[in-house]
Design a protein around this motif. Structure first.
Motif, PDB file in Angstrom:
ATOM      1  N   GLN A 322      -3.165 -16.808  38.135  1.00 43.92           N
ATOM      2  CA  GLN A 322      -2.774 -15.503  37.579  1.00 43.92           C
ATOM      3  C   GLN A 322      -2.724 -15.554  36.062  1.00 43.92           C
ATOM      4  O   GLN A 322      -3.137 -14.605  35.378  1.00 43.92           O
ATOM      5  CB  GLN A 322      -1.420 -15.094  38.148  1.00 43.92           C
ATOM      6  N   LEU A 323      -2.243 -16.668  35.522  1.00 39.99           N
ATOM      7  CA  LEU A 323      -2.141 -16.808  34.071  1.00 39.99           C
ATOM      8  C   LEU A 323      -3.521 -16.842  33.425  1.00 39.99           C
ATOM      9  O   LEU A 323      -3.714 -16.314  32.326  1.00 39.99           O
ATOM     10  CB  LEU A 323      -1.360 -18.072  33.733  1.00 39.99           C
ATOM     11  N   LEU A 324      -4.493 -17.438  34.087  1.00 38.29           N
ATOM     12  CA  LEU A 324      -5.849 -17.506  33.538  1.00 38.29           C
ATOM     13  C   LEU A 324      -6.467 -16.120  33.399  1.00 38.29           C
ATOM     14  O   LEU A 324      -7.363 -15.913  32.573  1.00 38.29           O
ATOM     15  CB  LEU A 324      -6.728 -18.390  34.430  1.00 38.29           C
ATOM     16  N   ARG A 325      -6.015 -15.160  34.200  1.00 37.13           N
ATOM     17  CA  ARG A 325      -6.552 -13.794  34.118  1.00 37.13           C
ATOM     18  C   ARG A 325      -5.831 -12.936  33.090  1.00 37.13           C
ATOM     19  O   ARG A 325      -6.213 -11.787  32.865  1.00 37.13           O
ATOM     20  CB  ARG A 325      -6.463 -13.115  35.489  1.00 37.13           C
ATOM     21  N   SER A 326      -4.788 -13.459  32.469  1.00 40.74           N
ATOM     22  CA  SER A 326      -3.989 -12.658  31.536  1.00 40.74           C
ATOM     23  C   SER A 326      -4.796 -12.295  30.286  1.00 40.74           C
ATOM     24  O   SER A 326      -5.418 -13.159  29.659  1.00 40.74           O
ATOM     25  CB  SER A 326      -2.729 -13.426  31.114  1.00 40.74           C
ATOM     26  N   PRO A 327      -4.780 -11.027  29.900  1.00 44.26           N
ATOM     27  CA  PRO A 327      -5.481 -10.627  28.660  1.00 44.26           C
ATOM     28  C   PRO A 327      -4.730 -11.040  27.408  1.00 44.26           C
ATOM     29  O   PRO A 327      -5.245 -10.864  26.299  1.00 44.26           O
ATOM     30  CB  PRO A 327      -5.539  -9.099  28.787  1.00 44.26           C
ATOM     31  N   HIS A 328      -3.517 -11.577  27.571  1.00 40.75           N
ATOM     32  CA  HIS A 328      -2.717 -11.938  26.410  1.00 40.75           C
ATOM     33  C   HIS A 328      -2.955 -13.373  25.948  1.00 40.75           C
ATOM     34  O   HIS A 328      -2.409 -13.782  24.927  1.00 40.75           O
ATOM     35  CB  HIS A 328      -1.233 -11.747  26.726  1.00 40.75           C
ATOM     36  N   LEU A 329      -3.738 -14.138  26.694  1.00 42.27           N
ATOM     37  CA  LEU A 329      -4.085 -15.491  26.262  1.00 42.27           C
ATOM     38  C   LEU A 329      -5.166 -15.421  25.196  1.00 42.27           C
ATOM     39  O   LEU A 329      -6.099 -14.621  25.286  1.00 42.27           O
ATOM     40  CB  LEU A 329      -4.566 -16.330  27.445  1.00 42.27           C
ATOM     41  N   LEU A 330      -5.055 -16.287  24.214  1.00 42.74           N
ATOM     42  CA  LEU A 330      -6.031 -16.333  23.143  1.00 42.74           C
ATOM     43  C   LEU A 330      -7.410 -16.644  23.723  1.00 42.74           C
ATOM     44  O   LEU A 330      -7.561 -17.542  24.558  1.00 42.74           O
ATOM     45  CB  LEU A 330      -5.634 -17.411  22.129  1.00 42.74           C
ATOM     46  N   GLY A 331      -8.416 -15.900  23.296  1.00 40.77           N
ATOM     47  CA  GLY A 331      -9.777 -16.112  23.771  1.00 40.77           C
ATOM     48  C   GLY A 331     -10.043 -15.559  25.149  1.00 40.77           C
ATOM     49  O   GLY A 331     -11.027 -15.962  25.792  1.00 40.77           O
ATOM     50  N   ALA A 332      -9.215 -14.649  25.640  1.00 41.44           N
ATOM     51  CA  ALA A 332      -9.386 -14.113  26.999  1.00 41.44           C
ATOM     52  C   ALA A 332     -10.724 -13.411  27.152  1.00 41.44           C
ATOM     53  O   ALA A 332     -11.402 -13.565  28.177  1.00 41.44           O
ATOM     54  CB  ALA A 332      -8.237 -13.161  27.328  1.00 41.44           C
ATOM     55  N   ALA A 333     -11.136 -12.638  26.150  1.00 47.34           N
ATOM     56  CA  ALA A 333     -12.403 -11.906  26.248  1.00 47.34           C
ATOM     57  C   ALA A 333     -13.594 -12.846  26.085  1.00 47.34           C
ATOM     58  O   ALA A 333     -14.587 -12.752  26.818  1.00 47.34           O
ATOM     59  CB  ALA A 333     -12.447 -10.799  25.198  1.00 47.34           C
TER      60      ALA A 333
END
Length: 590
Positions: A322-333
């Motif tokens: 679930q954390l890997l899908r978070s848009p708030h992690l740096l470099g998510a896009a």
């Protein structure tokens, strides 16, 4: 109470006190506008109209600058700080370590202490209601444990020179009585109490003390009106919310200066649904909700706390995906596709807990579709930071460590976005409060620091509009001292109004009933609910709508029996002469 009479009172040095911030804000704005019109000016001095807690705090600070009493140097705890101390005491207690809901117990104990202080009691006074023997220490009982915890908390506060809000007021009375010269100099010649009904003993003692020093106390009530009244039966709660929303939007369209109130007894639980529906009809700039979301409810905050565990040895596999899908992690896009492949790889492995060394190796594998170089670099840096910081240290030091973690992996640039202004303010408030309460704790573990951070986030709320907006969503307690042009009161079902009795489980029921504490006596609560309805009627100028739902949570619901007294008024007729008499409500002090 006309604005002209109020202005004369204020010019003579008088001060107006109200029980809450909503009423004080309304009266400040209303009288300020009146002054501008009368003086043909766009700028006037702010009138001396205050919420009582702010006025008492100002008096405390002024006394601290002029008097030498030692108690004036004690630390006054905020609500969040007091709850943190309660949680710390419970974690240190052998019995508290077995609690399933430490934070809930801490809130109940905090409320129990507040009730004791408002009724000028101490934990020692609780003893006779428990009928304890001298050898009480060997008895295991919830009531006795609560009594012991209350004693321990009070002793700890005394030893460390801490004061809660109720303790501060009791100490203030002692300082005033010990410094009569300063008291006469600092107190205003007159005080006008507006919207106070049936205050608890501590506030009665405050009034008595103020009068002893020559302060003239006056009491005023709001003007009485003759609104049209109607009762509406809606199919369910959603229909009730939609009806209130369209009603408010229609009034606002035809009367932009209207003061519209929507009262909801269960506002905390109904807030998300009610707010979402009303925002579809009413402009956000004209809407205010007294109950707002906390920082702890925000995905950005939860992501920030969750990623701190990425430096651990292993991580729950489901939470990690679930954390890997978070848009708030740096470099998510930039790494969206690679992180999706990484999630599939972790799910294919089927482990309940994933070793973080495995995650770092997968991220660094440049020949695979799950190659995430940005994530791999951040995880290696977090591991190095964590390796250097394992020993207990102060909360400020832990915050600096976590700040380095967030610099590596949290996309905090999102907080700069205009649409996240409220989240940004709550985040900064949270950090300020954490730094402010750091001195309450010595060297603590990383886990303890995380508990403190999570608990403090519960008391940091996102703002939600101007408190003097045209449409305000309030709970019944917050209406003290307020008047409206239009009012809609929701949720008047049999189980909601009057609401269920909620005695404090940490205090003996016999004590609460004998002293008439809130929400312990059915007859008193029924009387209070009936008078509250009448008070809303008399304090609303044009229209009052009472509503109830025929179905709540897919269960049939009957209307409150108290609505039967409004049966003659369902056609919208105005009050008769016998109903225009002033109603003296016995609203409990909030």
């Amino acid at each position: 109470l006309s604005h002209h009479d109020l202005d004369l009172f204020l010019q003579q040095g008088g001060v107006v006190l109200l029980p809450n911030h909503h009423g004080a804000q309304q009266w400040q704005d209303s009288h300020g506008r009146w002054r501008c019109v009368q003086r043909n000016s766009t700028v006037v001095a702010a009138p001396a109209i205050h919420a009582i807690d702010l006025w008492l705090n100002q008096l405390w600070q002024t006394l601290a600058a002029q008097c030498t009493d030692a108690v004036l140097g004690w630390r006054v705890l905020s609500g969040g700080e007091e709850e943190l101390l309660w949680q710390q005491l419970l974690h240190e207690s052998p019995a508290g370590a077995d609690l399933l809901n430490t934070s809930g117990t801490a809130r109940q104990l905090r409320e129990a202490l507040r009730l004791l202080q408002l009724w000028q009691l101490s934990p020692v006074d609780v003893r006779r209601y428990l009928q304890l023997a001298d050898a009480v220490a060997d008895i295991v009982d919830d009531r006795i444990l609560a009594w012991q915890w209350l004693q321990q908390f009070q002793q700890r506060c005394h030893q460390q020179h801490y004061l809660s809000a109720g303790g501060q007021l009791a100490a203030l009375l002692g300082v005033l009585q010990a410094n009569p010269a300063h008291a006469r100099q600092l107190l205003p010649p007159q005080l006008l109490w507006l919207g106070f009904d049936d205050p608890p003993p501590l506030y009665v003692a405050l009034q008595t003390t103020l009068q002893q020093f020559g302060c003239v106390l006056q009491h005023a009530s709001l003007d009485t009106h003759q609104p049209s009244v109607s009762v509406q039966a809606l199919a369910d709660t959603a229909a009730e919310c939609r009806a209130a929303a369209t009603w408010a939007a229609t009034i606002l369209q035809h009367s932009p200066t209207a003061r519209i109130g929507i009262i909801c007894p269960q506002l905390v639980s109904l807030r998300p649904q009610l707010l979402r529906i009303i925002q579809q009809h009413v402009p956000v700039a004209e809407l205010y909700c007294s109950v707002t979301a906390t920082l702890a409810e925000q995905p950005f905050f939860n992501t920030a706390l969750q990623l701190l565990a990425l430096a651990d040895i292993k991580y729950d596999s489901t939470a990690l995906c679930q954390l890997l899908r978070s848009p708030h992690l740096l470099g998510a896009a930039a790494e969206a596709d690679a992180r999706t492949a990484l999630e599939l790889k972790l799910r294919w492995q089927g482990e309940l807990h994933t070793q973080m060394v495995t995650v770092r190796e997968l991220c660094a594998d440049s020949g695979k579709p799950w190659h995430c170089p940005l994530l791999a670099q951040a995880l290696r840096a977090m591991q190095e930071i964590q390796r250097q910081q394992r020993k207990p240290q102060g909360l400020r030091e832990w915050l600096a460590v976590f700040q380095r973690h967030w610099d590596q992996l949290l996309d905090r640039e999102q907080l700069a976005l205009p649409q996240l202004r409220l989240l940004r303010a709550a985040w900064q408030q949270w950090l300020d409060q954490l730094h402010g309460c750091a001195s309450l704790f010595g060297a603590i573990s990383r886990e303890h620091a995380l508990r403190i951070m999570s608990s403090m986030a519960q008391s940091c709320r996102l703002g939600n509009g101007r408190s003097n907006a045209a449409v305000r969503l309030l709970n019944p307690v917050e209406t003290a001292g307020l008047d409206f042009t239009h009012l809609w009161v929701m949720q008047l079902q049999v189980h909601s109004w009057p609401g269920e009795l909620r005695p404090n489980p940490c205090l003996p029921l016999k004590l609460q009933r004998e002293l008439l504490m809130p929400s312990v006596d059915a007859a008193l609560e029924l009387q209070h609910a009936r008078r509250q309805l009448q008070q809303w009627l008399t304090h609303t100028r044009d229209e009052v709508v009472f509503s109830h739902a025929a179905q709540v949570d897919e269960l049939s619901a009957e209307p409150s029996p108290l609505l039967s007294v409004l049966a003659p008024l369902r056609t919208g007729k105005r009050f008769g002469n016998n109903q225009r008499n002033r109603i003296h409500a016995t609203r409990r002090f909030a």
